[in-house]
Design an enzyme around this catalytic site. Structure first.
Site, PDB file in Angstrom:
ATOM      1  N   CYS A 183      40.310  37.991  41.014  1.00 21.72           N
ATOM      2  CA  CYS A 183      41.258  38.597  40.862  1.00 21.72           C
ATOM      3  C   CYS A 183      42.591  37.585  40.859  1.00 21.72           C
ATOM      4  CB  CYS A 183      41.940  39.817  41.178  1.00 21.72           C
ATOM      5  SG  CYS A 183      40.600  40.822  40.536  1.00 21.72           S
ATOM      6  N   HIS A 185      46.915  41.936  41.879  1.00 22.09           N
ATOM      7  CA  HIS A 185      47.453  43.202  42.558  1.00 22.09           C
ATOM      8  C   HIS A 185      47.720  42.477  43.653  1.00 22.09           C
ATOM      9  CE1 HIS A 185      43.458  41.742  45.272  1.00 22.09           C
ATOM     10  NE2 HIS A 185      43.840  41.733  43.720  1.00 22.09           N
TER      11      HIS A 185
END
Length: 464
Positions: A438, A421
């Site tokens: 992430c 992301h």
């Protein structure tokens, strides 16, 4: 019948007649004697000769204020010692200077002292006389006093090592005629002459070569001389700097999509320059990217991204070109070879988000071809990003973390709560930070575009 004279009177008349006849005979005799005799006449007496005096003069018509000037010449036609004086016309009268005594036929030298230190014009003459009363005076001559002259000097402030330094400038206030111009350098507290030239013009050009191969700053000046007058210019500084050059890093082999840069140093320039990265195409250098940087003569580093064909296998030849005005300097060339070697083999088939922790890149690949390459940041040591082969099982355009409450735009989940992301923190802080596991992307526009291309079920490969 003859008349008879008385006796006494007759005797007197007789004696007178005899005397007259005798005188006539004597006169006739003397006349014949003179005709037979030659005599030398006495010459007439002449007066003694009078001497005719003469004095010549030679003197300048113009001279600088403060410089001594003289009248010189020769005397002739005098008797014995001769007194010679220079006279100047002041306040309507001739004023005499200190006299000198010379022998007849000799030469003289007289100081013209009046007005030596003042601008203006003065009338001068020279008189000569002897004890016999013989005198002579020259014609009147004018001496003009002018201000002390000056000379200027200028040159290029910075010169590359090995190049020629030229001093140029103007000569002001010099008298007509030749002027000697010397270039000088300041060494150990004194001015040292380097070269000379002679000019009759009001301008000059003279070389000033001193330690041309040394990176140093030196002071130079010009000295102009005419006769006994010599004046110096203000000093000028010349700094020897490296020759204009641009270096570039060596050949390298890079993975497809991996970021690489042209790096090196620009020397010999100062101020703003344009540095362009160029590729060799069809026999010509073609600019692909450029930027303006501020540089200093002794060297300034640069860095330019080399993105051209970064996702294509093969070799591209690069160079950098530095431009400033009409000056252009190219570096040597170097090669970038793009290869798939080093990319995880699991990325070479299908649609794959291929993520390398080693070079911190995410490569969007389709059937072994890199389509897009993005900078990536990973989890901290306490919450590492998991390695392995995964698939995209969920997409959330405007996702917000349920655990940390942080924004996760364009999230593409591949392993539990770990997702690819956009990260505003990565965009702001770079690699100074880390994620909670992430894969952070800092290019907002690129991840937004990629989000729309990736499908559910597409492969995700994470490796070191």
């Amino acid at each position: 019948m003859e008349a008879q004279m008385p006796g006494a009177l007759g005797r007197w008349a007789k004696r007178l007649t005899v005397g007259l006849i005798s005188g006539a005979l004597l006169a006739t005799s003397a006349s014949f004697a003179a005709a037979d005799t030659t005599t030398t006449p006495t010459p007439p007496q002449t007066a003694p000769a009078v001497a005719v005096g003469n004095v010549t003069i030679s003197m300048p018509t113009a001279q600088y204020v403060g410089v001594k000037s003289y009248a010189t010449g020769k005397v002739s036609g005098f008797t014995g010692q001769v007194t010679v004086k220079a006279q100047v016309y002041v306040d309507g009268a001739w004023k005499s200077g200190t006299p000198v005594t010379v022998a007849e036929g000799g030469t003289y030298k007289l100081l013209l002292s009046t007005g030596t230190h003042t601008k203006g014009s003065w009338k001068w003459r020279v008189t000569a006389s002897d004890t016999a009363g013989t005198t002579a005076t020259t014609d009147t001559h004018t001496l003009k006093r002018v201000a002390t002259p000056s000379v200027t000097a200028s040159t290029t402030r910075y010169r590359a090592v090995g190049s020629t330094v030229k001093l140029t400038g103007k000569l002001k206030g010099f008298l007509p005629g030749k002027v000697t111009v010397e270039s000088q350098v300041r060494v150990n507290g004194a001015w040292k002459t380097l070269s000379k030239t002679t000019t009759s013009s009001t301008s000059y050009s003279v070389s000033a070569q001193y330690k041309t191969g040394t990176l140093a700053t030196n002071k130079f000046r010009v000295r102009a001389t005419q006769g006994s007058t010599s004046v110096g210019s203000d000093s000028v500084k010349v700094t020897r700097v490296p020759k204009k050059s641009a270096s570039i890093n060596k050949d390298r082999v890079k993975l497809l999509g991996a970021s690489t840069y042209a790096t090196g140093t620009v020397k010999g320039y100062t101020g703003k320059v344009t540095v362009a990265a160029q590729v060799r195409s069809n026999g010509k250098w073609v600019t692909k990217t450029k930027k303006t940087i501020s540089v200093k003569y002794n060297g300034t580093k640069y860095s330019l991204p080399l993105t051209y064909k970064e996702d294509h296998t093969g070799t591209v030849k690069w160079r950098v070109l530095v431009t400033q005005g009409s000056s252009r300097t190219g570096s040597s060339s170097m090669k970038i070879t793009r290869t798939l070697k080093g990319i995880d083999s699991r990325c070479l088939t299908g649609r794959v988000l291929c993520i390398s922790k080693d070079d911190r890149k995410l490569r969007w690949m389709i059937d072994g071809k890199i389509v897009t390459t993005l900078d990536a940041r990973f989890g901290a040591s306490s919450s590492p990003t998991r390695n392995g082969s995964f698939t995209v099982f969920r997409k959330s355009r405007d996702h917000v973390s349920s655990i940390y409450g942080s924004s996760m735009p364009f999230a593409m989940f591949f392993s539990g709560g770990q997702a690819v992301h956009y990260s505003a923190d990565f965009a702001a802080r770079g690699y100074a930070g880390a994620s909670h596991g992430c894969v952070n992307i800092r290019d907002y526009a690129a991840i937004r575009s990629l989000f729309d291309k990736v499908r559910l079920g597409d492969k995700v490969v994470v490796y070191n």
